[in-house]
Design an enzyme around this catalytic site. Sequence first.
Site, PDB file in Angstrom:
ATOM      1  N   GLU A 174      31.264  62.695  50.903  1.00 53.68           N
ATOM      2  CA  GLU A 174      32.143  63.869  50.955  1.00 53.68           C
ATOM      3  C   GLU A 174      31.357  65.117  51.369  1.00 53.68           C
ATOM      4  O   GLU A 174      31.825  65.932  52.164  1.00 53.68           O
ATOM      5  CB  GLU A 174      32.828  64.067  49.598  1.00 53.68           C
ATOM      6  CG  GLU A 174      33.791  62.920  49.325  1.00 53.68           C
ATOM      7  CD  GLU A 174      34.598  63.000  48.038  1.00 53.68           C
ATOM      8  OE1 GLU A 174      35.575  62.256  47.931  1.00 53.68           O
ATOM      9  OE2 GLU A 174      34.254  63.781  47.143  1.00 53.68           O
ATOM     10  N   GLN A 323      38.243  58.556  35.267  1.00 59.14           N
ATOM     11  CA  GLN A 323      39.322  57.825  34.582  1.00 59.14           C
ATOM     12  C   GLN A 323      38.888  57.125  33.288  1.00 59.14           C
ATOM     13  O   GLN A 323      39.552  57.274  32.260  1.00 59.14           O
ATOM     14  CB  GLN A 323      39.991  56.837  35.546  1.00 59.14           C
ATOM     15  CG  GLN A 323      41.152  57.455  36.325  1.00 59.14           C
ATOM     16  CD  GLN A 323      42.203  58.091  35.428  1.00 59.14           C
ATOM     17  OE1 GLN A 323      42.599  57.547  34.401  1.00 59.14           O
ATOM     18  NE2 GLN A 323      42.657  59.273  35.801  1.00 59.14           N
TER      19      GLN A 323
END
Length: 424
Positions: A174, A323
């Site tokens: 990224e 998560q």
Amino acid sequence: MNIPKSTLPRVVIIGGGFAGISMAKRLANKSIQVVLLDKHNYHTFQPLLYQVSTAGLEPDSIAYPLRKIIKKHKHSFFRLADVIHIDTKNNSVETDIGNLAYDYLVIATGTKTNYFGNSAIEAHSMPMKKVPQALNIRSLILQNFERATIANSEKERRALMNFVIVGGGPTGVELAGAIAELKNHIVPRDYPDLDAETMEIHLLEGNNRVLPPMSEHASKKAEQFLKRLGVNVHCSTIVKDYDGKIVRTNSDLELHSETFIWAAGVTGAPVKGLQADALMERSNRYKVNRYNQVEGYSNIFALGDIAAMTTETYPYGHPQVAQPAIQQGQRLGKNLMNLISGKPLKPFTYRDKGSMATIGRNKAVVDLHKFKFAGFFAWFVWMFVHLMALVGFRNRVIVFFNWSYNYINFDKAARLIIRPFKKE
Ligand SMILES: Cc1cc2nc3c(=O)[nH]c(=O)nc-3n(C[C@H](O)[C@H](O)[C@H](O)COP(=O)(O)OP(=O)(O)OC[C@H]3O[C@@H](n4cnc5c(N)ncnc54)[C@H](O)[C@@H]3O)c2cc1C
């Protein structure tokens, strides 16, 4: 610490990351005194740190005050404190602002950058784990552009325009994509006296493909997208040394660079005081059972990145992503209430919702259970998921506005050297 005495059981949570705040929220307004401790007074949304590093977002749009999260929770307190030691005999934590007794302790301290014992790399590289570090990278990139415009020699200019990122996981990918967008859209406009074509971005990955935790399809697509943006991808390449000027690798590849960003891995950030065998040696994570209880202790728990809960599917613990941290925080919140009221506990089971990474405008890869896709729709899904996951309505609005502005104008709004970075 000025925490009122109470007849309620006291839970001390160390760390206001994804795991710590998800647990604190679950215990809100219950008959439990919750004390949240963190060495920062804000929660950091680490997945978007790379956008702060590359001038896409202001830091305050990805950070959120911890006091604001718990201010409406009855019986909850926040203290800005660095926890130094845990005294398991006296059930107390030692911090830089004093000691605090606990009935139950929850360690959610996350990870720190792993340099794999290479002190030269530690001394000279730019890590990206915290907001101040992301701001350091932003300043360094912009300072190097400024210095390049007045460089005395071609060699010096090239080293300033050469950006090396180590680690081809989601963070490295990224970041490389975002720096390539600076090259393609910002440098030609802001620095007309620089030849943007001479700017190079190198992404170095030890594995034989980028995004090793994701599917082969995602890796292949991500590499294609990176190459299309002009990033030089070097797989099966291990960095051996960096002296602040030259990056040396296990191959013939040698790169002269003033910007060397280390996104190659993390290791647990445990707190001293627990018995040595409570830690898993290879990752520095606490060994926990299915109830997040740390091995050898009945009233100490660990959550998120710092917890290694080994199961058949995850023999080394769950992936160190948001998560599992959020889900463990929620489960332990419920379990702790059950423990206090003498009800049975439920073991934690991770629900893997998939993984994703973006490489730049209109480019992302998404792996869901049955579906794997890449391109514009994946990018849209990536944006939506990250926007919704941000803590705080204000932050969501600001990030949405920034992304829309960037998309329409091919612009990045935060190209500011507020706090110049000085190499030591
Ligand atoms: C650059 C980057 C990009 C990422 N991108 C993604 C992504 O795209 N998707 C994804 O799912 N995950 C991503 N992750 C991983 C994700 O951010 C972590 O898995 C998640 O933050 C773990 O949550 P945690 O609560 O366990 O720890 P953290 O969120 O790291 O929180 C730990 C907290 O503990 C505090 N703390 C630590 N030690 C002490 C101490 N001694 N005393 C007091 N306080 C202490 C810290 O200040 C911090 O607030 C990324 C991580 C990084 C670094």
